[in-house]
Design a protein around this motif. Structure first.
Motif, PDB file in Angstrom:
ATOM      1  N   ALA A 142      -4.037  -1.623   4.794  1.00 49.82           N
ATOM      2  CA  ALA A 142      -3.226  -2.789   4.464  1.00 49.82           C
ATOM      3  C   ALA A 142      -2.027  -2.867   5.406  1.00 49.82           C
ATOM      4  CB  ALA A 142      -2.754  -2.700   3.018  1.00 49.82           C
ATOM      5  N   PRO A 143      -1.621  -4.067   5.817  1.00 46.56           N
ATOM      6  CA  PRO A 143      -0.458  -4.212   6.706  1.00 46.56           C
ATOM      7  C   PRO A 143       0.762  -3.511   6.132  1.00 46.56           C
ATOM      8  CG  PRO A 143      -1.593  -6.310   6.474  1.00 46.56           C
ATOM      9  CD  PRO A 143      -2.220  -5.382   5.482  1.00 46.56           C
ATOM     10  N   ILE A 144       1.468  -2.801   6.991  1.00 50.15           N
ATOM     11  CA  ILE A 144       2.586  -1.983   6.525  1.00 50.15           C
ATOM     12  C   ILE A 144       3.900  -2.763   6.496  1.00 50.15           C
ATOM     13  CG2 ILE A 144       3.309  -1.020   8.746  1.00 50.15           C
ATOM     14  CD1 ILE A 144       3.391   1.744   7.256  1.00 50.15           C
ATOM     15  N   VAL A 145       3.927  -3.944   7.140  1.00 47.46           N
ATOM     16  CA  VAL A 145       5.189  -4.689   7.242  1.00 47.46           C
ATOM     17  C   VAL A 145       5.142  -6.047   6.551  1.00 47.46           C
ATOM     18  CG1 VAL A 145       5.845  -3.566   9.398  1.00 47.46           C
ATOM     19  CG2 VAL A 145       4.527  -5.694   9.465  1.00 47.46           C
ATOM     20  N   ALA A 163       4.524  -0.076  -5.985  1.00 47.20           N
ATOM     21  CA  ALA A 163       3.143  -0.586  -6.011  1.00 47.20           C
ATOM     22  C   ALA A 163       2.644  -0.846  -4.595  1.00 47.20           C
ATOM     23  CB  ALA A 163       3.066  -1.858  -6.849  1.00 47.20           C
ATOM     24  N   ARG A 164       3.517  -1.405  -3.748  1.00 46.10           N
ATOM     25  CA  ARG A 164       3.117  -1.684  -2.369  1.00 46.10           C
ATOM     26  C   ARG A 164       2.844  -0.395  -1.611  1.00 46.10           C
ATOM     27  NH1 ARG A 164       0.616  -5.586   0.560  1.00 46.10           N
ATOM     28  NH2 ARG A 164       0.930  -5.129   2.762  1.00 46.10           N
ATOM     29  N   LYS A 165       3.679   0.612  -1.808  1.00 46.11           N
ATOM     30  CA  LYS A 165       3.465   1.892  -1.127  1.00 46.11           C
ATOM     31  C   LYS A 165       2.154   2.535  -1.579  1.00 46.11           C
ATOM     32  CE  LYS A 165       7.635   3.781  -1.797  1.00 46.11           C
ATOM     33  NZ  LYS A 165       8.750   4.745  -1.606  1.00 46.11           N
ATOM     34  N   GLN A 166       1.823   2.404  -2.848  1.00 51.80           N
ATOM     35  CA  GLN A 166       0.556   2.949  -3.330  1.00 51.80           C
ATOM     36  C   GLN A 166      -0.629   2.224  -2.684  1.00 51.80           C
ATOM     37  OE1 GLN A 166       0.534   2.922  -7.623  1.00 51.80           O
ATOM     38  NE2 GLN A 166       2.394   4.153  -7.777  1.00 51.80           N
ATOM     39  N   LEU A 167      -0.492   0.889  -2.522  1.00 51.38           N
ATOM     40  CA  LEU A 167      -1.559   0.124  -1.877  1.00 51.38           C
ATOM     41  C   LEU A 167      -1.715   0.545  -0.418  1.00 51.38           C
ATOM     42  CD1 LEU A 167      -3.583  -2.243  -1.706  1.00 51.38           C
ATOM     43  CD2 LEU A 167      -1.635  -3.737  -1.166  1.00 51.38           C
ATOM     44  N   ILE A 168      -0.602   0.721   0.280  1.00 47.66           N
ATOM     45  CA  ILE A 168      -0.640   1.133   1.686  1.00 47.66           C
ATOM     46  C   ILE A 168      -1.339   2.484   1.818  1.00 47.66           C
ATOM     47  CG2 ILE A 168       0.806   1.913   3.610  1.00 47.66           C
ATOM     48  CD1 ILE A 168       2.825  -0.271   2.749  1.00 47.66           C
TER      49      ILE A 168
END
Length: 300
Positions: free
Chosen positions: A69-72, A79-84
């Protein structure tokens, strides 16, 4: 060769797939949107919608793992960090599990990583042997690499490609910067002293092709040009290439407010050099930043 690529529709992956097709390799692209893959490449490649579609009898000489997943694209909430993390580490673990089930193992796994592996280290010159400084990006890359290395016990040669900031036409970090700089509203980020380790997309592709051809290559390699620059220098050269001023710096405090923890991506400093590639005699097509930027801008 038969080659399987994850992340084959991304900024790097799409250019890599086209190069491999031009070299007459048989390419399979794993994508959550196989219809999109078919629209991009037509009948020239095979598309898979899931790793569950891989069969034990499938044979690939090379697997290139670039998915993530795009990091930026969004602030780093938990939640976003878990997706990354899941989009990189879980997928890589699943990919290695598929390799374990294959009747004939691939000869090579090239797996993505990033210079975020080293963490924020100021002016320190960083090689593949440098000790990392732990933060979110560092732990993400370290765990991603560890997942890929699990293919080694199956006799697979594993190359880890620690990618810097990639310059090319039609995407990447440069595409995000251009609208502001073209209006003459660009400027350094923070004090501008943080190092930016960059690479032209064609050199990245050439590194991957070299890894495919040279069976002695294994382990981690820094995919960065030999001449990193500070953010202030990058800003000056980009403005010069565009024939625009760059007089409006963005204060570090503003970036921290806007981006939160993700601000470490633009304020952190990694002065990375490709020591292992240079030792092995790899020649960079673009080792000068102005030349790399001008090539990318020539297609805009």
């Amino acid at each position: 060769m038969n080659i399987l690529i994850t992340g084959g529709t991304g900024f790097i992956g799409s250019a890599l797939v086209k190069s491999l097709i031009d070299l007459d390799h048989a390419v399979t692209v794993l994508s959550r949107s196989p219809d999109t893959v078919a629209k991009i490449y037509g009948s020239r490649i095979h598309a898979l919608g899931s790793l569950t579609q891989l069969k034990a009898e499938d044979r690939y000489q090379v697997i290139i793992n670039l998915a993530g997943a795009p990091i930026v694209d969004a602030r780093w909430s938990e939640a976003r960090k878990q997706l990354i993390r899941a989009s990189r580490i879980d997928l890589t673990e699943h990919l290695v599990a598929c390799i374990a089930r294959m009747d004939v193992k691939p000869e090579l796994l090239i797996s993505g990583s990033a210079i975020g592996y080293y963490g924020d280290q100021g002016d320190t010159v960083l090689t593949e042997q440098s000790t990392p400084y732990e933060d979110f990006s560092q732990q993400l890359c370290a765990d991603w690499e560890a997942a890929a290395k699990q293919a080694e016990p199956f006799g697979v040669r594993v190359c880890l490609i620690r990618t810097g900031l990639v310059i090319g036409n039609g995407g990447g970090f440069l595409q995000r910067m251009l609208p502001t700089f073209r209006l003459g509203l660009g400027g350094r980020l923070g004090d501008g002293r943080q190092w930016m380790s960059w690479i032209h997309r064609q050199d990245w592709i050439n590194i991957a092709l070299t890894m495919m051809a040279d069976a002695t290559m294994r382990g981690a390699y820094n995919a960065t040009a030999p001449n990193p620059v500070t953010n202030a220098e990058f800003t000056r050269i980009l403005a010069q290439c565009l024939k625009r001023p760059a007089l409006l710096p963005v204060p570090a405090c503003a970036l921290k407010i806007m981006l939160g923890e993700m601000s470490q991506l633009v304020l952190g400093s990694q002065r990375v050099v490709p020591e292992r590639l240079l030792t092995q005699g790899f020649t960079f097509q673009y080792d000068d930043l102005a030349a790399a930027l001008n090539e990318a801008l020539s297609h805009q």
